[in-house]
Design a protein around this motif. Structure first.
Motif, PDB file in Angstrom:
ATOM      1  N   ARG A  22     -50.721  25.593 -19.761  1.00 43.16           N
ATOM      2  CA  ARG A  22     -51.947  25.021 -19.235  1.00 43.16           C
ATOM      3  C   ARG A  22     -51.685  24.161 -18.202  1.00 43.16           C
ATOM      4  N   LEU A  23     -50.519  23.373 -18.424  1.00 40.07           N
ATOM      5  CA  LEU A  23     -49.961  22.206 -17.592  1.00 40.07           C
ATOM      6  C   LEU A  23     -49.457  22.856 -16.160  1.00 40.07           C
ATOM      7  N   GLY A  24     -49.038  24.201 -16.157  1.00 38.73           N
ATOM      8  CA  GLY A  24     -48.470  24.868 -15.324  1.00 38.73           C
ATOM      9  C   GLY A  24     -46.873  24.436 -14.967  1.00 38.73           C
TER      10      GLY A  24
ATOM     11  N   ASP B  95     -53.486   6.939 -30.813  1.00 37.22           N
ATOM     12  CA  ASP B  95     -54.390   7.531 -31.614  1.00 37.22           C
ATOM     13  C   ASP B  95     -54.042   9.108 -31.432  1.00 37.22           C
ATOM     14  N   PRO B  96     -54.219  10.028 -32.588  1.00 40.61           N
ATOM     15  CA  PRO B  96     -54.291  11.426 -32.481  1.00 40.61           C
ATOM     16  C   PRO B  96     -55.373  11.897 -31.309  1.00 40.61           C
ATOM     17  N   GLY B  97     -54.728  12.835 -30.576  1.00 41.78           N
ATOM     18  CA  GLY B  97     -55.534  13.543 -29.743  1.00 41.78           C
ATOM     19  C   GLY B  97     -55.754  12.839 -28.217  1.00 41.78           C
ATOM     20  N   ILE B  98     -55.001  11.715 -28.208  1.00 40.29           N
ATOM     21  CA  ILE B  98     -55.063  10.777 -26.949  1.00 40.29           C
ATOM     22  C   ILE B  98     -54.374  11.309 -25.839  1.00 40.29           C
TER      23      ILE B  98
ATOM     24  N   LYS C 116     -50.498  12.000 -26.048  1.00 46.97           N
ATOM     25  CA  LYS C 116     -49.125  11.670 -26.127  1.00 46.97           C
ATOM     26  C   LYS C 116     -48.510  12.745 -25.637  1.00 46.97           C
ATOM     27  N   SER C 117     -48.650  13.940 -26.521  1.00 51.09           N
ATOM     28  CA  SER C 117     -47.627  15.236 -26.281  1.00 51.09           C
ATOM     29  C   SER C 117     -47.689  15.657 -24.937  1.00 51.09           C
ATOM     30  N   THR C 118     -49.008  15.609 -24.378  1.00 54.64           N
ATOM     31  CA  THR C 118     -49.137  16.299 -22.927  1.00 54.64           C
ATOM     32  C   THR C 118     -48.658  15.367 -21.980  1.00 54.64           C
ATOM     33  N   LEU C 119     -48.635  13.960 -22.114  1.00 54.19           N
ATOM     34  CA  LEU C 119     -47.949  13.081 -21.447  1.00 54.19           C
ATOM     35  C   LEU C 119     -46.470  13.348 -21.276  1.00 54.19           C
TER      36      LEU C 119
HETATM   37  P1  TYD Z   1     -52.168  15.892 -27.022  1.00 58.47           P
HETATM   38  O1  TYD Z   1     -51.501  15.673 -26.214  1.00 58.47           O
HETATM   39  O2  TYD Z   1     -52.113  16.942 -27.946  1.00 58.47           O
HETATM   40  O3  TYD Z   1     -52.580  14.527 -27.884  1.00 58.47           O
HETATM   41  P2  TYD Z   1     -51.680  13.744 -28.907  1.00 58.47           P
HETATM   42  O4  TYD Z   1     -50.452  14.538 -29.087  1.00 58.47           O
HETATM   43  O5  TYD Z   1     -51.823  12.465 -28.652  1.00 58.47           O
HETATM   44  O6  TYD Z   1     -52.299  14.112 -30.334  1.00 58.47           O
HETATM   45  O7  TYD Z   1     -53.834  15.950 -26.427  1.00 58.47           O
HETATM   46  C1  TYD Z   1     -54.762  16.388 -27.045  1.00 58.47           C
HETATM   47  C2  TYD Z   1     -56.179  16.505 -26.136  1.00 58.47           C
HETATM   48  O8  TYD Z   1     -56.093  16.362 -24.846  1.00 58.47           O
HETATM   49  C3  TYD Z   1     -56.970  17.714 -26.673  1.00 58.47           C
HETATM   50  O9  TYD Z   1     -58.127  17.089 -27.021  1.00 58.47           O
HETATM   51  C4  TYD Z   1     -56.917  18.377 -25.385  1.00 58.47           C
HETATM   52  C5  TYD Z   1     -56.893  17.699 -24.174  1.00 58.47           C
HETATM   53  N1  TYD Z   1     -56.444  18.201 -23.160  1.00 58.47           N
HETATM   54  C6  TYD Z   1     -56.870  18.343 -21.925  1.00 58.47           C
HETATM   55  O10 TYD Z   1     -57.928  17.703 -21.852  1.00 58.47           O
HETATM   56  N2  TYD Z   1     -56.420  18.711 -20.759  1.00 58.47           N
HETATM   57  C7  TYD Z   1     -55.095  19.311 -20.902  1.00 58.47           C
HETATM   58  O11 TYD Z   1     -54.596  19.616 -19.791  1.00 58.47           O
HETATM   59  C8  TYD Z   1     -54.547  19.263 -22.067  1.00 58.47           C
HETATM   60  C9  TYD Z   1     -53.033  19.773 -22.321  1.00 58.47           C
HETATM   61  C10 TYD Z   1     -55.065  18.566 -23.257  1.00 58.47           C
END
Ligand code: TYD
Ligand code: MG
Length: 453
Positions: free
Chosen positions: A137-139, A97-100, A102-105
Motif C-alpha cells: 500500500r505504501l509502495g 494510541d493504537p491506530g494512529i 506508528k507502524s506506518t511511519l
Molecule cells: P498503523 O500504522 O497500523 O497504526 P499503529 O501501528 O499506530 O496502531 O495505522 C493504522 C491506521 O492508518 C489505519 O486506521 C489505517 C490507516 N492508514 C491509512 O489511512 N493510510 C495508509 O496508507 C496506511 C498504511 C494506513
C-alpha cells in the motif's frame, strides 16, 4: 539462601513502592501496582547477551569529538524532530494510541534506511502478510527483513547472526523474555525486554526503534521506566479520526526536546506537512463564542492553535474538563478569574479543548484559555482575526512569554489583525496590518474583550 526481595511497581508511571496499595502514590492511578521480584543474580549476564563485543575503556580527553553519523529516515520532518536523523547505537521509543500510524511511519522510514543498510522488522502484533500488505500500500519495494516473533532471546540470537544496522520492535509490549516469568505486557516483561535490547543495541552500535502503546492516561503501559532507558522518546498526538498527526520529541539525548513534526495520513501513508502553522484552525465561517486562537511556540517553530471553551450552567457538582491542556491549571485559572476579575464559575461546568487533538503544555496559553472562558460565559463572540498569548500569574498579572516577536509575525503572516499580548512583550516597532493590545493585568484584557467584541 538469599531472601527474595519484592517491590510493587506502578503499571502507569513506573514508580516503585515497598508496600502494596490500592492507589499509586506517585500518579494517583488506582489498581495499577504490580508485584515484581527483584532478581538476586545481578552479577551474571542474561544468556542472550553473552559474547557481545566488550565495552572499551577510553580516556575522555583523548576521544575525538566526532560528530556522530546520522542516518536519514527519508522523512526530513522526522529527521528534524530526531535532531538531524538517527544516531548510531541510539534507542528510540515511539509511543502513541493504537491506530494512529506508528507502524506506518516506521515502515516508511525503514524503506529509506534499508537502501544502504540491513534492517530487521520484528513484529509481535501483525503477521508477515499484514505487514507486507501495508508495504504494498505504501509502495515500498525494498527487501526489508521481517520476522514475526515475540521471544526476545530468539530475536537477539537472530540479530547476532544477520547483524542488522536498524532493528524495529513492534511493539515492546508484546515481547517476552525467559528472564521474567510474568505475563507479556507486564512491567517486568517490558522492562527486562527493553533493557536487554538496549544493551544489545549499545554494544553492537545498532539503531533500535521500539514501538510502544499508550494507555488511556497517555503514558506507555509499563512506561516511564522505558523513558529512562532510551535515548529519545517520540509521541504521536492528534485525533485518530482526523487527518493530521503530530510527532513530538519529549526526550532527546541527541537533539532538542519538544521539537515537533506534522504529518497527514493519506491513501499512501503519512505525508509530511512542511508548513503546518495554520492547519489546526477550525476555519469557521461564522465564529461563535468560546473560541480563540493562540500562537504556541513550544518547538522551534510557531504554531497557531485554536482553544475552545464551553461554560454552561451546572446541575450538580460543577465539572472541569480539559482536553489537550493541563487539568490542574484550569482550576487555577478559574480561581484567578474569580479573585482578580470577579468572574465566577462555581455553578458552571467548564470544558476546554484544543482543536485538532494537539497538546499544549505552555503556560503562554493562560490568557487565551481565560478569555475563551469569559467569551463563552458572557456569550461574546471573539472576532476570528484576533489572537492572544500570555502567562497569567496568581496575582492576576499578565507575564511576558518567550519569542513574542516571532509569534506576532507568524500571526500577522496568517492574516490575523489584532493581538492581545503581555505588556512586557510589547514590540518596539509597530507591525504592519496588526493592532497590538498590550495588557499588564488580566482584568484589562477582559475589559477590552467585553467592550470591543
Ligand atoms: P498503523 O500504522 O497500523 O497504526 P499503529 O501501528 O499506530 O496502531 O495505522 C493504522 C491506521 O492508518 C489505519 O486506521 C489505517 C490507516 N492508514 C491509512 O489511512 N493510510 C495508509 O496508507 C496506511 C498504511 C494506513
Ligand atoms: Mg501497529
Amino acid at each position: 539462601m538469599a531472601k527474595t526481595k519484592v517491590e510493587f511497581v506502578c503499571r502507569e508511571c513506573g514508580a516503585s513502592h515497598h508496600q502494596w496499595a490500592g492507589q499509586c502514590l506517585d500518579c494517583k492511578e488506582w489498581n495499577t501496582l504490580e508485584e515484581i521480584v527483584i532478581s538476586q543474580a545481578t552479577s551474571s549476564k542474561p544468556e542472550s547477551l553473552k559474547d557481545l563485543p566488550a565495552s572499551k575503556v577510553q580516556n575522555l580527553t583523548e576521544i575525538k569529538a566526532q560528530n556522530k553519523d546520522r542516518l536519514s529516515t527519508g522523512l526530513s520532518e522526522l529527521d528534524r524532530t530526531l535532531g538531524g536523523g538517527l544516531v548510531d547505537g541510539s534507542v528510540v521509543l515511539i509511543g502513541g494510541d493504537p491506530g494512529i500510524g506508528k507502524s506506518t511511519l516506521i515502515l516508511q522510514a525503514l524503506a529509506k534506511l534499508n537502501s544502504d543498510n540491513t534492517t530487521l522488522y520484528v513484529s509481535g502484533e501483525e503477521s508477515a502478510e499484514q505487514v507486507s500488505e501495508r508495504a504494498i500500500r505504501l509502495g515500498i519495494k525494498e527487501d526489508i527483513l521481517f520476522i514475526g516473533e515475540t521471544h526476545l532471546e530468539k530475536i537477539i540470537k537472530l540479530s547476532k547472526d544477520i547483524k542488522p544496522k536498524v532493528i524495529v520492535i513492534d511493539s515492546i509490549q508484546t515481547m517476552v523474555t525467559d528472564l521474567s516469568a510474568s505475563a507479556p505486557g507486564s512491567v517486568t516483561q517490558v522492562r527486562d525486554c527493553a533493557a536487554q535490547l538496549t544493551q544489545y543495541a549499545k554494544q553492537t552500535n545498532t539503531i533500535l526503534l521500539m514501538i510502544g502503546h499508550v494507555t488511556k492516561g497517555g503514558a506507555l503501559a509499563g512506561p516511564r521506566i522505558l523513558e529512562h532507558m532510551v535515548d529519545a522518546v517520540l509521541y504521536f498526538e492528534g485525533d485518530a479520526g482526523g487527518r493530521y498527526r503530530i510527532i513530538r520529541a519529549v526526550k532527546n539525548r541527541f537533539g532538542a526536546v519538544n521539537e515537533i513534526s506534522v504529518f497527514a495520513m493519506g491513501e499512501k501513508g503519512l505525508q509530511q506537512v512542511s508548513n503546518p502553522s495554520s492547519i489546526f484552525l477550525s476555519n469557521q465561517e461564522n465564529p461563535s463564542s468560546g473560541s480563540m486562537v493562540m500562537v504556541t511556540r513550544e518547538a522551534t517553530r510557531p504554531l497557531l492553535v485554536e482553544i475552545q471553551a464551553l461554560v454552561d450552567q451546572s446541575n450538580g457538582t460543577p465539572k472541569r474538563v480539559s482536553v489537550g491542556l493541563d487539568q490542574n491549571r484550569l482550576a487555577l485559572q478559574l480561581a484567578i478569574l474569580h479573585k482578580h476579575s470577579g468572574i465566577a464559575t462555581f455553578d458552571q461546568d467548564v470544558f476546554i479543548n484544543v482543536v485538532g487533538g494537539i497538546k499544549v503544555s505552555e503556560t503562554a496559553s493562560d490568557l487565551v484559555v481565560m478569555l475563551s472562558i469569559v467569551s463563552s460565559l458572557r456569550d461574546k463572540v471573539i472576532p476570528s482575526k484576533w489572537i492572544a498569548f500570555g502567562e497569567v500569574g496568581l496575582t492576576g498579572e499578565v507575564r511576558p512569554v518567550y519569542n513574542a516577536q516571532e509569534r506576532l509575525s507568524e500571526a500577522q503572516k496568517q492574516g490575523f489583525e489584532l493581538a492581545i499580548i503581555p505588556k512586557g512583550n510589547e514590540p518596539k516597532k509597530s507591525i504592519k496590518g496588526m493592532q497590538v493590545i498590550p495588557v499588564g493585568y488580566l482584568y484589562q484584557a477582559i475589559q477590552y474583550l467585553l467592550e470591543n467584541s
